[in-house]
Design an enzyme around this catalytic site. Sequence first.
Site, PDB file in Angstrom:
ATOM      1  N   ASP A 137       5.908   3.563  13.179  1.00 36.54           N
ATOM      2  CA  ASP A 137       4.629   4.148  12.779  1.00 36.54           C
ATOM      3  C   ASP A 137       4.233   3.692  11.382  1.00 36.54           C
ATOM      4  O   ASP A 137       3.084   3.353  11.123  1.00 36.54           O
ATOM      5  CB  ASP A 137       4.748   5.684  12.757  1.00 36.54           C
ATOM      6  CG  ASP A 137       4.045   6.283  13.959  1.00 36.54           C
ATOM      7  OD1 ASP A 137       3.670   5.502  14.863  1.00 36.54           O
ATOM      8  OD2 ASP A 137       3.880   7.517  13.985  1.00 36.54           O
ATOM      9  N   ASP A 165       6.611   5.160   5.843  1.00 34.00           N
ATOM     10  CA  ASP A 165       7.985   5.357   6.310  1.00 34.00           C
ATOM     11  C   ASP A 165       8.562   4.062   6.876  1.00 34.00           C
ATOM     12  O   ASP A 165       7.828   3.195   7.324  1.00 34.00           O
ATOM     13  CB  ASP A 165       8.014   6.436   7.402  1.00 34.00           C
ATOM     14  CG  ASP A 165       7.633   7.806   6.844  1.00 34.00           C
ATOM     15  OD1 ASP A 165       7.758   7.990   5.616  1.00 34.00           O
ATOM     16  OD2 ASP A 165       7.204   8.659   7.627  1.00 34.00           O
ATOM     17  N   ASP A 181       9.682   3.181   9.606  1.00 32.20           N
ATOM     18  CA  ASP A 181       9.786   3.190  11.071  1.00 32.20           C
ATOM     19  C   ASP A 181       8.573   2.469  11.659  1.00 32.20           C
ATOM     20  O   ASP A 181       7.745   1.935  10.932  1.00 32.20           O
ATOM     21  CB  ASP A 181       9.900   4.634  11.588  1.00 32.20           C
ATOM     22  CG  ASP A 181       8.718   5.494  11.130  1.00 32.20           C
ATOM     23  OD1 ASP A 181       7.709   4.929  10.675  1.00 32.20           O
ATOM     24  OD2 ASP A 181       8.816   6.728  11.226  1.00 32.20           O
ATOM     25  N   GLU A 239       1.574   7.498   3.341  1.00 26.78           N
ATOM     26  CA  GLU A 239       1.496   7.967   4.720  1.00 26.78           C
ATOM     27  C   GLU A 239       1.849   9.453   4.778  1.00 26.78           C
ATOM     28  O   GLU A 239       2.920   9.867   4.346  1.00 26.78           O
ATOM     29  CB  GLU A 239       2.486   7.158   5.571  1.00 26.78           C
ATOM     30  CG  GLU A 239       2.671   7.681   6.979  1.00 26.78           C
ATOM     31  CD  GLU A 239       3.755   6.914   7.758  1.00 26.78           C
ATOM     32  OE1 GLU A 239       4.396   6.009   7.175  1.00 26.78           O
ATOM     33  OE2 GLU A 239       3.942   7.226   8.937  1.00 26.78           O
TER      34      GLU A 239
END
Length: 650
Positions: free
Chosen positions: A512, A508, A510, A435
């Site tokens: 997203d 990541d 998180d 990402e």
Amino acid sequence: MAEKTYESKDIVVLEGLDAVRLRPGMYIGTTGSKGMHHLLWEIVDNAMDEISNGYGDTITITLNTDGSATVEDNGRGIPVDMHPTLKKSGVEVVYTTLHAGGKFNNSNYKFSGGLHGVGASVTNALSKWCKVVVYKAGKEYEINFHSFMDEDGKMHSGIPVAPLKCIGSTTKTGTRVTFLPDEDMFGNISFNFETIARRAKELAFLNKGLKIVIKNEIDGQEEFYHYEGGISDFVNYLVEEKTKLFAKPVYFHAEDKNFDLEVAFTYTDSYTENSFSFVNNIPTVEGGTHETGLRSAFTKALNDYARANNFLKEKEANLLGEDFREGITVVLNIKMNNVQFEGQTKTKLGNPEAKTFVENLTLQELVKWLNDKNNASTAEIIINKAKGAAKVREAAKKAKELTRAKNSAENFNLVGKLASASSRNGALCELFIVEGNSAGGTVKQGRDRRYQAVLPLRGKPLNAEKKRIDQVLANEEIRMIISALNTGIGEDMDLSSLRYHKVIILSDADQDGAHIRSILLTFFYRYMRPLITDGHVFIGLPPLYKVAKKDFVEYVYSDVELPDAIARAGKNYTLQRYKGLGEMNAEQLWETTMDPEKRTLIQVSIDDAADAEKMVTTWMGDDIDARKAYINLHANFDKEDDFYKNYKVR
Ligand code: TSJ
């Protein structure tokens, strides 16, 4: 008349139960959590056989506080009379004799189901103790078995403590089995209520009328599954979050003396096919002859109908099978004898006679259904859906040719973003899909360039769930992935040319990151499923924290582990929380996330295809609340997460 002589075929070699302990893998696959659940399914299979054949209607599974499990049915009860040659009660025979393949009671049942067919004796052999209670003919019988080591250190597995004895009277009939998996074999693991509930629900869908109760005595959790609609209810459940094109699933049932067939299907406005097939209650994830038969029958019946009713003009070509499968959700449930399973994971039906049977009966039933005037408007909806699919098929074909043309200037550009590995041996090579461009750069620096390739993703790739294949293929990120993997996609996919045998998603920790991960998984699930079923897809786990002080560095991968790491560090430590991959330098990324010697990867598997299907639909479908709830519940890739702990590999 000559005297009856013994021939070699009459000699039965009975391997002892100790063999099971010596090589548990041969009987239950693993001695991990999956293998331990296998012990339970062996027992449940036996109770299922009784009920499938018309004796009793309820199975109760209880997880007890001491770690044992109980399975009870209300069937006829295992025979308690003496086995004529073995001189033991029927119960004792079932529990102490290995049935390599066939079951001792096969001849009693029209179809004998079962995941594995190794028999209840395997459960006994791998348990500390086992207790069987039989309620039959007004009496209650009991027998206990145990496994122990003698003074000489020799193991004795599944030994009866005493012969079966009558312990009282009762008005019930049925069988109740309780067993404690041996810690020495499985370590300190416990039964997983969710796993058991998922399979119990599946069994209830597949066996109309069956009632399954599961209870967890540890926390009081309890579930009850019972579907009068059987696989029609299953289909409705599968499309719960989708938009249906007509109200009621189409259902039919047919049987002859060797086979039993049930089909239920509906259509939604989605563009993909969701088919689930089962043989003797076992999910055939890899498909097989029965699915082939079903598909041919669908294509033939629907094309004939479309032509006869002028939905296809004389000059128009026939629709293809894939056109009729766009947006379908179908469950195929067959029962038969002498099943042969093939394929990588032994979940592909190989019997050629199953194709003929399913094809003939499905054709017959579908034609009957189509010719019923009450179904005319539903039939028209189906034909129109297929015609829509045929229209974009041509456009899709062009897009596909584009991505397959490896040397086109356009593709050359795309691959430019890929930092490939120098080894040409795909089996040794890994592709990190990362990402973000900046993290991608760091990963490129940190990698072992002989074997590790890196593909940075700029934005979010598009959502494969909501697009037609032509749109999916027009997306630049997706095309980068396809051309890097070198297998093609969909029906043309060829795994043998796979360039990277490990495909590792690095995002990541998180929301997203979770979203990107699920978009990629959805894409693989929809268009490159063999990549997942053959175990090539992984999720990388970057650390969440770094605890450090002079001469001490520890990376921490979950909140649960943090306090211990801090305790090990002692006073005056510094704590860094990583919000993204970008916060680590190349060396740190290598050390924590990429080094095959140290990293942790989660191998993505489709444990239960129907569940994966629901998961993907929920992740990516229209129901935003369901998606949020789902992400909150499951998208936490914490190392301790129950769901993932069985899939950890390095
Ligand atoms: F095998 C086992 F211990 F795993 C087990 C078997 C566990 C459980 C929970 C249930 C059973 C089981 C077996 N339930 N019902 C039966 N039925 C028979 O074994 C049975 C009963 C009657 C007759 C008959 O011909 O009268 C034949 C059979 C095979």
